[in-house]
Design an enzyme around this catalytic site. Structure first.
Site, PDB file in Angstrom:
ATOM      1  N   GLY A  72       0.922  -1.050   0.212  1.00  0.00           N
ATOM      2  CA  GLY A  72       0.004  -0.029   0.092  1.00  0.00           C
ATOM      3  C   GLY A  72       0.823   1.133  -0.026  1.00  0.00           C
ATOM      4  CB  CYS A 130      -0.448   1.068  -6.701  1.00  0.00           C
ATOM      5  SG  CYS A 130      -0.538   0.252  -5.267  1.00  0.00           S
ATOM      6  N   GLY A 243       7.523  -8.471 -15.102  1.00  0.00           N
ATOM      7  CA  GLY A 243       6.331  -9.292 -14.610  1.00  0.00           C
ATOM      8  C   GLY A 243       7.013 -10.714 -14.540  1.00  0.00           C
TER       9      GLY A 243
END
Lengths: 304, 256
Positions: A72, A130, A243
């Protein structure tokens, strides 16, 4: 000797290997293990206008071939970065790129504006992807209009290289990529983490305090590779692929799919020296296949 | 302290009970200085299920023989695989990591080390270091039952050992904080490692009695070096990484 140099617009990389935001701290965390100046670019932890504490513990769960995180965007804010962290990075002889995030367009703009004045920060990576924040974040990266608007507003104030990091949590990544390109981005990086979830059957509770989190690691590599390939065909600006890259072969696959450079993320947690191994592995691959420059393999995917 | 990535050789794999193994490693090059309370990040293998490294407290460092001990409890796929490692195998570790316990000031301070379950692991090394520095630590060890008490003989080398078991099969019956030692004695310093509820109870006792107390936390970690920000705990200084700001915390700094 093969040429590993890559240009992302006006951003000159000594090699195509960078570190993904949130997986390499500010670089110093890894300086016991490697000479971090050998890396093509270090993309530091997501930075916001104001300090963020991030989400409560637990915020990580290992899953098959990957991990879910819900950090976060914990960071001390842009002013703290400029005052306390930036001075420590000015001696590092590679590109330091700041990943910028925000809850509102205004926050993105103000943060980016402040970074204009840092001589040793040649680029920012605008994080519109995000998945772990309640407001902003991924919301900007999942709609063409919102993506275009935030990139446009930042472009008006930010003078250096503007990279925009896309979310894979969309139906058509190429549409978002085009919207971002139209708004004036210099490059696109992808993919951010894939929204996922883990449950503990014994306790019948979610494994993360936020219930959902972002999946990274080799589990997402095929998905990432496909999205990089789609994006590279849709836009003219350079694409930076990431990724689940764990080794040089993975990195080369992304470049063959159209990425001009790559970012290494989760792999840094397992092997803090992995970036150097990937750089050396790419060099070795180019020699073995008779390429003189790494740029020759960008988008060099052949048809069956 | 410079962190190293080392391949250590497993010398002995000793099964102490159905859940706990003592792994004794040695290294070709001399081990770096390791402080009591520090931990290592162990690479398990490259399989999909045990993808990340696993953090373990250093159980003991045998400087003479260049040995590092890890006490591991089988709790999941990673610890299971590690428990099945054969002597002679090479195991990759990042070390030393984290901060360390704080030495007392005066030699006559009354020091109690309280451990529960596999949380006793760092307390053996800490006890040995205290003893070596001429302090007199005592140990209070809690377990479910006699079968789960391990390394008692090792602890006895460095100080008196008190025991509680939940079923009363050894020592006093109950949890560590139920032990009569807390009613009969006063301590200047308490150090604890074990399950969180146990450390919270020990911490509550220490605060009530105005006793210095450090605990070693065991949060789930991603990297172990302060990069991923996954292992956080809430402190008076905000939300911090257990791997770099800890694992040892003064109880007064934790927002428990």
């Amino acid at each position: 000797m093969v040429d590993l140099k890559v240009d992302i617009g006006k951003l000159h990389l000594k090699n195509p290997v960078m570190t993904a935001s949130g997986t390499f701290g500010y670089g110093m965390e890894y300086s016991d293990f490697i000479d971090i100046s050998r890396i093509g670019g270090i993309i530091v932890k997501g930075t916001t206008l104001r300090k963020r504490e991030g989400n409560p513990y637990p915020r990580m769960k290992e899953t098959a071939s990957g991990m879910l995180n819900a950090v976060g965007l914990q960071n001390k804010g842009i002013d703290y970065f400029i005052e306390h962290i930036y001075p420590q990075l000015t001696n590092v002889d590679t590109n330091i790129i700041v990943n910028v995030s925000g809850s509102t367009i205004d926050e993105y703009v103000k943060t980016a504006e402040k970074l204009n004045y840092l001589e040793k920060i040649p680029a920012i990576e605008l994080n519109i992807s995000c998945p772990n924040v309640k407001e902003g974040g991924m919301l900007f990266g999942t709609s063409c209009t919102a993506a275009n608007e935030v990139v446009d507003k930042v472009r008006r104030v930010y003078k250096n290289v503007l990279i925009v990091k896309l979310s894979p949590n969309v139906t058509d990544i190429s549409e978002i990529a085009k919207a971002v390109e139209d708004a004036g981005a210099d490059a696109i990086s992808l993919i951010n983490t894939v929204l996922g979830m883990a449950i503990d059957a014994e306790t019948r509770k979610p494994c993360l305090s936020t219930v959902t989190g972002g999946l990274s690691g080799p589990a997402i590599k095929p998905l990432a590779l496909r999205m990089v390939w789609e994006t590279a065909r849709a836009v003219k600006i350079p694409v930076i692929g990431m990724g689940g890259i764990m080794n040089a072969a993975d990195a080369i696959e992304f470049m063959l799919a159209g990425a001009s450079a790559v970012e290494v993320g989760t792999a840094n947690f397992i092997d803090p020296t992995v970036t150097i191994k990937i750089i050396e592995g790419i060099e070795d691959y180019l020699c073995r296949h008779g390429f003189s420059s790494v740029s020759e393999i960008v988008g060099a995917l052949e048809t069956l | 302290m410079k962190k190293l990535i080392l391949d250590l050789i497993l010398k002995k794999n000793i099964r102490l009970n159905e859940q706990v193994h003592l792994l004794i490693f040695s290294s070709e090059q001399s081990l770096p200085k390791i402080l009591p309370g520090q931990f290592v990040q162990v690479k398990i293998d490259d399989s999909p299920a045990t993808f990340l490294r696993r953090p373990f407290s250093v159980n003991f460092v045998d400087g003479e023989n260049n040995e590092l001990w890890l006490l591991i409890q089988i709790v999941g796929a990673g610890t299971l695989k590690l428990s099945e490692t054969s002597p002679g195998a090479s195991v990759n570790m990042i070390l030393p990591l984290g901060n360390s316990f704080t030495f007392p000031d005066k030699k006559d301070e009354k020091i109690l080390l309280v451990g529960g379950g596999s949380g006793i692991a760092p307390l053996l090394f800490w006890g040995s270091c205290l003893r070596k520095a001429d302090f007199n630590p005592e140990f209070l060890i809690g377990a479910r039952s006699r079968a789960y008490l391990v390394e008692l003989k090792e602890f006895e080398k460095y100080g008196k050992v008190f025991i509680t078991t939940e079923d009363g099969s050894e020592g006093e019956k109950g949890f560590v904080t139920d032990h009569s030692i807390f009613k009969e004695r006063k301590f200047d310093r308490i150090y604890s490692c074990g399950p969180t509820p146990m450390m919270k109870a020990v911490g509550a006792y220490a605060i009530k009695n105005n006793t210095f107390c450090e605990v070693s936390l065991e949060n789930t970690m991603g990297c172990g070096i302060g990069a991923c920000l996954c292992c956080v705990t809430d402190t008076t200084a905000g939300r911090v990484c257990v791997c770099t700001e800890g694992t040892v915390f003064n109880i007064a700094k934790l927002k428990w």
